[in-house]
Design a protein around this motif. Structure first.
Motif, PDB file in Angstrom:
ATOM      1  N   GLY A 324       0.802  -1.214   0.000  1.00  0.00           N
ATOM      2  CA  GLY A 324       0.000   0.000   0.000  1.00  0.00           C
ATOM      3  C   GLY A 324       0.834   1.262   0.000  1.00  0.00           C
ATOM      4  O   GLY A 324       2.070   1.232   0.089  1.00  0.00           O
ATOM      5  N   PHE A 325       0.117   2.362  -0.058  1.00  0.00           N
ATOM      6  CA  PHE A 325       0.704   3.690  -0.201  1.00  0.00           C
ATOM      7  C   PHE A 325      -0.079   4.654   0.671  1.00  0.00           C
ATOM      8  O   PHE A 325      -1.298   4.564   0.793  1.00  0.00           O
ATOM      9  N   SER A 326       0.634   5.591   1.294  1.00  0.00           N
ATOM     10  CA  SER A 326      -0.005   6.628   2.109  1.00  0.00           C
ATOM     11  C   SER A 326       0.650   7.963   1.826  1.00  0.00           C
ATOM     12  O   SER A 326       1.870   8.046   1.670  1.00  0.00           O
ATOM     13  N   ASN A 327      -0.158   9.017   1.766  1.00  0.00           N
ATOM     14  CA  ASN A 327       0.349  10.346   1.453  1.00  0.00           C
ATOM     15  C   ASN A 327      -0.501  11.382   2.179  1.00  0.00           C
ATOM     16  O   ASN A 327      -1.742  11.284   2.171  1.00  0.00           O
ATOM     17  N   ASN A 328       0.126  12.345   2.820  1.00  0.00           N
ATOM     18  CA  ASN A 328      -0.678  13.406   3.427  1.00  0.00           C
ATOM     19  C   ASN A 328      -0.933  14.519   2.406  1.00  0.00           C
ATOM     20  O   ASN A 328      -0.418  14.495   1.293  1.00  0.00           O
ATOM     21  N   GLY A 329      -1.748  15.501   2.796  1.00  0.00           N
ATOM     22  CA  GLY A 329      -2.238  16.486   1.832  1.00  0.00           C
ATOM     23  C   GLY A 329      -1.410  17.745   1.702  1.00  0.00           C
ATOM     24  O   GLY A 329      -1.938  18.780   1.272  1.00  0.00           O
ATOM     25  N   THR A 330      -0.124  17.687   2.022  1.00  0.00           N
ATOM     26  CA  THR A 330       0.710  18.884   1.956  1.00  0.00           C
ATOM     27  C   THR A 330       0.707  19.512   0.566  1.00  0.00           C
ATOM     28  O   THR A 330       0.622  20.741   0.416  1.00  0.00           O
ATOM     29  N   LYS A 331       0.780  18.680  -0.483  1.00  0.00           N
ATOM     30  CA  LYS A 331       0.848  19.211  -1.837  1.00  0.00           C
ATOM     31  C   LYS A 331      -0.415  19.952  -2.252  1.00  0.00           C
ATOM     32  O   LYS A 331      -0.379  20.821  -3.117  1.00  0.00           O
ATOM     33  N   TRP A 332      -1.535  19.587  -1.677  1.00  0.00           N
ATOM     34  CA  TRP A 332      -2.777  20.309  -2.004  1.00  0.00           C
ATOM     35  C   TRP A 332      -3.260  21.165  -0.832  1.00  0.00           C
ATOM     36  O   TRP A 332      -4.419  21.444  -0.653  1.00  0.00           O
ATOM     37  N   LYS A 333      -2.269  21.584   0.001  1.00  0.00           N
ATOM     38  CA  LYS A 333      -2.478  22.534   1.081  1.00  0.00           C
ATOM     39  C   LYS A 333      -3.461  22.036   2.136  1.00  0.00           C
ATOM     40  O   LYS A 333      -4.210  22.815   2.732  1.00  0.00           O
ATOM     41  N   ARG A 334      -3.438  20.710   2.371  1.00  0.00           N
ATOM     42  CA  ARG A 334      -4.221  20.088   3.443  1.00  0.00           C
ATOM     43  C   ARG A 334      -3.285  19.158   4.216  1.00  0.00           C
ATOM     44  O   ARG A 334      -3.415  17.932   4.194  1.00  0.00           O
ATOM     45  N   PRO A 335      -2.286  19.706   4.933  1.00  0.00           N
ATOM     46  CA  PRO A 335      -1.227  18.872   5.514  1.00  0.00           C
ATOM     47  C   PRO A 335      -1.707  17.878   6.564  1.00  0.00           C
ATOM     48  O   PRO A 335      -1.001  16.901   6.842  1.00  0.00           O
ATOM     49  N   ASN A 336      -2.876  18.099   7.150  1.00  0.00           N
ATOM     50  CA  ASN A 336      -3.375  17.179   8.162  1.00  0.00           C
ATOM     51  C   ASN A 336      -4.310  16.119   7.594  1.00  0.00           C
ATOM     52  O   ASN A 336      -4.800  15.264   8.330  1.00  0.00           O
ATOM     53  N   ASP A 337      -4.592  16.189   6.294  1.00  0.00           N
ATOM     54  CA  ASP A 337      -5.360  15.148   5.625  1.00  0.00           C
ATOM     55  C   ASP A 337      -4.427  14.003   5.217  1.00  0.00           C
ATOM     56  O   ASP A 337      -3.221  14.191   5.063  1.00  0.00           O
ATOM     57  N   THR A 338      -5.008  12.810   5.033  1.00  0.00           N
ATOM     58  CA  THR A 338      -4.223  11.656   4.600  1.00  0.00           C
ATOM     59  C   THR A 338      -5.023  10.826   3.611  1.00  0.00           C
ATOM     60  O   THR A 338      -6.212  10.574   3.822  1.00  0.00           O
ATOM     61  N   PHE A 339      -4.351  10.375   2.552  1.00  0.00           N
ATOM     62  CA  PHE A 339      -4.938   9.464   1.578  1.00  0.00           C
ATOM     63  C   PHE A 339      -4.182   8.151   1.620  1.00  0.00           C
ATOM     64  O   PHE A 339      -2.953   8.124   1.714  1.00  0.00           O
ATOM     65  N   GLY A 340      -4.914   7.031   1.549  1.00  0.00           N
ATOM     66  CA  GLY A 340      -4.269   5.730   1.539  1.00  0.00           C
ATOM     67  C   GLY A 340      -4.922   4.788   0.548  1.00  0.00           C
ATOM     68  O   GLY A 340      -6.143   4.829   0.340  1.00  0.00           O
ATOM     69  N   LEU A 341      -4.110   3.928  -0.064  1.00  0.00           N
ATOM     70  CA  LEU A 341      -4.592   2.913  -1.005  1.00  0.00           C
ATOM     71  C   LEU A 341      -3.792   1.641  -0.775  1.00  0.00           C
ATOM     72  O   LEU A 341      -2.556   1.680  -0.685  1.00  0.00           O
ATOM     73  N   ALA A 342      -4.482   0.493  -0.659  1.00  0.00           N
ATOM     74  CA  ALA A 342      -3.790  -0.774  -0.388  1.00  0.00           C
ATOM     75  C   ALA A 342      -4.484  -1.936  -1.085  1.00  0.00           C
ATOM     76  O   ALA A 342      -5.697  -1.903  -1.342  1.00  0.00           O
ATOM     77  N   LEU A 343      -3.690  -2.983  -1.365  1.00  0.00           N
ATOM     78  CA  LEU A 343      -4.165  -4.230  -1.955  1.00  0.00           C
ATOM     79  C   LEU A 343      -3.800  -5.375  -1.021  1.00  0.00           C
ATOM     80  O   LEU A 343      -2.702  -5.401  -0.456  1.00  0.00           O
ATOM     81  N   VAL A 344      -4.717  -6.344  -0.880  1.00  0.00           N
ATOM     82  CA  VAL A 344      -4.509  -7.490   0.009  1.00  0.00           C
ATOM     83  C   VAL A 344      -4.919  -8.768  -0.707  1.00  0.00           C
ATOM     84  O   VAL A 344      -5.924  -8.785  -1.438  1.00  0.00           O
ATOM     85  N   ALA A 345      -4.166  -9.842  -0.480  1.00  0.00           N
ATOM     86  CA  ALA A 345      -4.577 -11.177  -0.907  1.00  0.00           C
ATOM     87  C   ALA A 345      -4.402 -12.121   0.281  1.00  0.00           C
ATOM     88  O   ALA A 345      -3.317 -12.198   0.864  1.00  0.00           O
ATOM     89  N   ASN A 346      -5.481 -12.829   0.655  1.00  0.00           N
ATOM     90  CA  ASN A 346      -5.469 -13.766   1.777  1.00  0.00           C
ATOM     91  C   ASN A 346      -5.712 -15.183   1.273  1.00  0.00           C
ATOM     92  O   ASN A 346      -6.472 -15.397   0.318  1.00  0.00           O
ATOM     93  N   GLY A 347      -5.087 -16.158   1.936  1.00  0.00           N
ATOM     94  CA  GLY A 347      -5.263 -17.546   1.546  1.00  0.00           C
ATOM     95  C   GLY A 347      -5.299 -18.483   2.735  1.00  0.00           C
ATOM     96  O   GLY A 347      -5.092 -18.076   3.885  1.00  0.00           O
ATOM     97  N   LEU A 348      -5.568 -19.770   2.457  1.00  0.00           N
ATOM     98  CA  LEU A 348      -5.687 -20.800   3.485  1.00  0.00           C
ATOM     99  C   LEU A 348      -4.668 -21.907   3.252  1.00  0.00           C
ATOM    100  O   LEU A 348      -4.240 -22.150   2.116  1.00  0.00           O
ATOM    101  N   SER A 349      -4.325 -22.615   4.322  1.00  0.00           N
ATOM    102  CA  SER A 349      -3.547 -23.842   4.201  1.00  0.00           C
ATOM    103  C   SER A 349      -4.411 -24.909   3.518  1.00  0.00           C
ATOM    104  O   SER A 349      -5.647 -24.797   3.462  1.00  0.00           O
ATOM    105  N   ASN A 350      -3.795 -25.959   3.021  1.00  0.00           N
ATOM    106  CA  ASN A 350      -4.552 -27.043   2.392  1.00  0.00           C
ATOM    107  C   ASN A 350      -5.531 -27.688   3.370  1.00  0.00           C
ATOM    108  O   ASN A 350      -6.675 -28.002   3.015  1.00  0.00           O
ATOM    109  N   GLU A 351      -5.091 -27.885   4.616  1.00  0.00           N
ATOM    110  CA  GLU A 351      -5.949 -28.516   5.617  1.00  0.00           C
ATOM    111  C   GLU A 351      -7.161 -27.650   5.937  1.00  0.00           C
ATOM    112  O   GLU A 351      -8.288 -28.154   6.047  1.00  0.00           O
ATOM    113  N   HIS A 352      -6.935 -26.355   6.093  1.00  0.00           N
ATOM    114  CA  HIS A 352      -8.017 -25.420   6.408  1.00  0.00           C
ATOM    115  C   HIS A 352      -8.987 -25.325   5.231  1.00  0.00           C
ATOM    116  O   HIS A 352     -10.216 -25.318   5.414  1.00  0.00           O
ATOM    117  N   ARG A 353      -8.440 -25.278   4.034  1.00  0.00           N
ATOM    118  CA  ARG A 353      -9.256 -25.214   2.818  1.00  0.00           C
ATOM    119  C   ARG A 353     -10.135 -26.459   2.679  1.00  0.00           C
ATOM    120  O   ARG A 353     -11.346 -26.368   2.401  1.00  0.00           O
TER     121      ARG A 353
END
Length: 423
Positions: A324-353
């Motif tokens: 993921g990525f995180s960035n505060n709003g300094t560039k658009w003159k909102r330094p206390n704002d924060t934007f975040g974007l992330a990707l996740v992939a979850n899986g199981l063991s063979n036994e659990h599956r």
């Protein structure tokens, strides 16, 4: 004993540093109808749904004798996650617990003593903050922590993905998804942490209590047969201002667990009926954060556990990877704002599956049968700062493909609005 020390210090040691802080977080989540040809006991409901949760925490702390601090947190929580916080392994609200009663409850969250022993003569100032009195710490130190706390208070930290009250809300982003860390249903445990700290390297080890039942409310203090060890090493690399921090975590849990392979052989497919003393779970996790500028950074996590015995405390994930990525709003003159974007992939063991595919159920997921696929999640949020660094609102969107690892169900869109205040 810690409580007595805490209030004794408040009463007669006014000259010592004391800290008081408060937070309140309200999360409202909604999802539309989803496609699913079948559902089971732990399935995400197919109907349109809206749920809300609330937490409020009073953080107090005080300096005691030389190098010693005590902390006490009282907490209130209530409401519910979507479908009772079931049906998605990487659940979408880190402020929601799998508790049947949605009525607000007040409870003891943390009560612990922290003792720091100097290993160097140079010190650095630490400002007052949540569970942190204003003080000076040696740059090299040995630290002992004893009491009730959350393991993520001291392990698996990440500047960009760690706090569901102000950052990403998904369970697989607030910590390692496959770290079945010792905790009761609200996320707290009791035990000790030993830590060595220096400017570039940190090492910590803990032994903590596990719940008496899987994801249960009560902790098991029979430490001879029921315990969890966690071990972590962190190292900083690179120049100041563009540091890379790498954390390597390992854990070992031993308790009264059921076994997936044995449960599959049973007619009722009930893993709880296979529980015996002495079963264990081992796992590891890699956590990397890269500071790009003072305003932005990226992170990566990968975690794994053996997945042979039942999930005991956190959530039903045996393999997880996130970026993921995180960035505060300094560039658009909102330094206390924060934007975040992330990707996740979850899986199981063979036994659990195989266990879920045979019709078995865990405490978070289980649709009665399973057309297995990786659970894939995208999350984005934007924190909008509203008043004097004390109040934020955060629109949040999560898109979940194969909820509970089932290609026959979903996908699902989850729309959230989070309001967070702290003082």
């Amino acid at each position: 004993m810690l409580l007595i020390l805490f209030f004794f210090s408040l009463e007669i040691n006014a000259q010592k540093s004391i800290t008081f802080h408060f937070q309140q977080t309200v999360v409202s989540q909604t999802k539309p109808k989803i496609n699913a040809p079948y559902s089971g006991t732990n399935s995400l409901t197919t109907a349109e749904e809206t749920q809300a949760s609330i937490t409020a925490t009073l953080f107090t702390g005080v300096k005691l004798w030389e190098g010693a601090e005590a902390y006490f947190n009282a907490e209130l929580s209530g409401g519910s996650g979507l479908s009772g916080a079931k049906g998605i392994a990487g659940f979408t609200n880190g402020e929601a617990f799998r508790i049947g009663d949605a009525a607000p409850k007040i409870y003891l969250a943390r009560l612990y003593l922290k003792q720091t022993i100097a290993l160097s003569n140079d010190f650095e100032t630490v400002d007052d903050g949540i569970n942190q009195v204003a003080t000076k710490y040696p740059k090299k130190y040995l630290r002992f922590i004893l009491g009730k706390f959350c393991l993520s208070d001291f392990f698996d930290s990440n500047s960009y993905s760690h706090d569901p009250r102000s950052q990403f809300m998904n369970w697989a982003l607030m910590s390692h998804g496959a770290w079945d860390y010792a905790a009761n249903v609200r996320g707290y445990t009791s035990g000790y942490v030993i830590e060595y700290g220096s400017p570039k390297v940190g090492i910590r080890f803990s032994t903590t209590a596990v719940p008496t039942t899987a994801n249960g409310p009560d902790l098991n203090y029979k430490f001879a047969k029921n315990y969890s060890h966690s071990f972590e090493v962190n190292k900083k690399f690179g120049e100041i201002g563009k540091e890379t921090t790498v954390r390597l975590l390992g854990y070992y849990t031993k308790t009264y667990m059921g076994n997936y392979a044995e449960a599959i052989k049973r007619t009722d497919k009930d893993v709880t009926e296979t529980r015996i003393n002495g079963r264990n779970k081992v796992g590891t996790g890699l956590n990397v954060e890269q500071k790009i500028t003072d305003n932005a950074g990226i992170f990566f996590r990968a975690s794994w556990n053996d997945g042979k015995n039942e999930t005991w405390a956190f959530t039903e994930i045996d393999r997880s990877i996130s970026i993921g990525f995180s960035n505060n709003g300094t560039k658009w003159k909102r330094p206390n704002d924060t934007f975040g974007l992330a990707l996740v992939a979850n899986g199981l063991s063979n036994e659990h599956r195989d266990y879920l595919g045979s019709g078995g159920y865990g405490f978070i997921v289980g649709d009665g049968k399973l057309n297995y696929g990786l659970e894939k999640i995208v999350e984005s949020y934007y924190n909008i700062h509203l008043h004097d660094r004390h109040f934020w609102v955060s629109p949040n969107y999560q898109f979940v493909v194969n909820p509970a690892y089932n290609k026959d169900r979903g996908p699902v869109s989850v729309f959230s609005l989070r309001a967070h205040a702290e003082f």
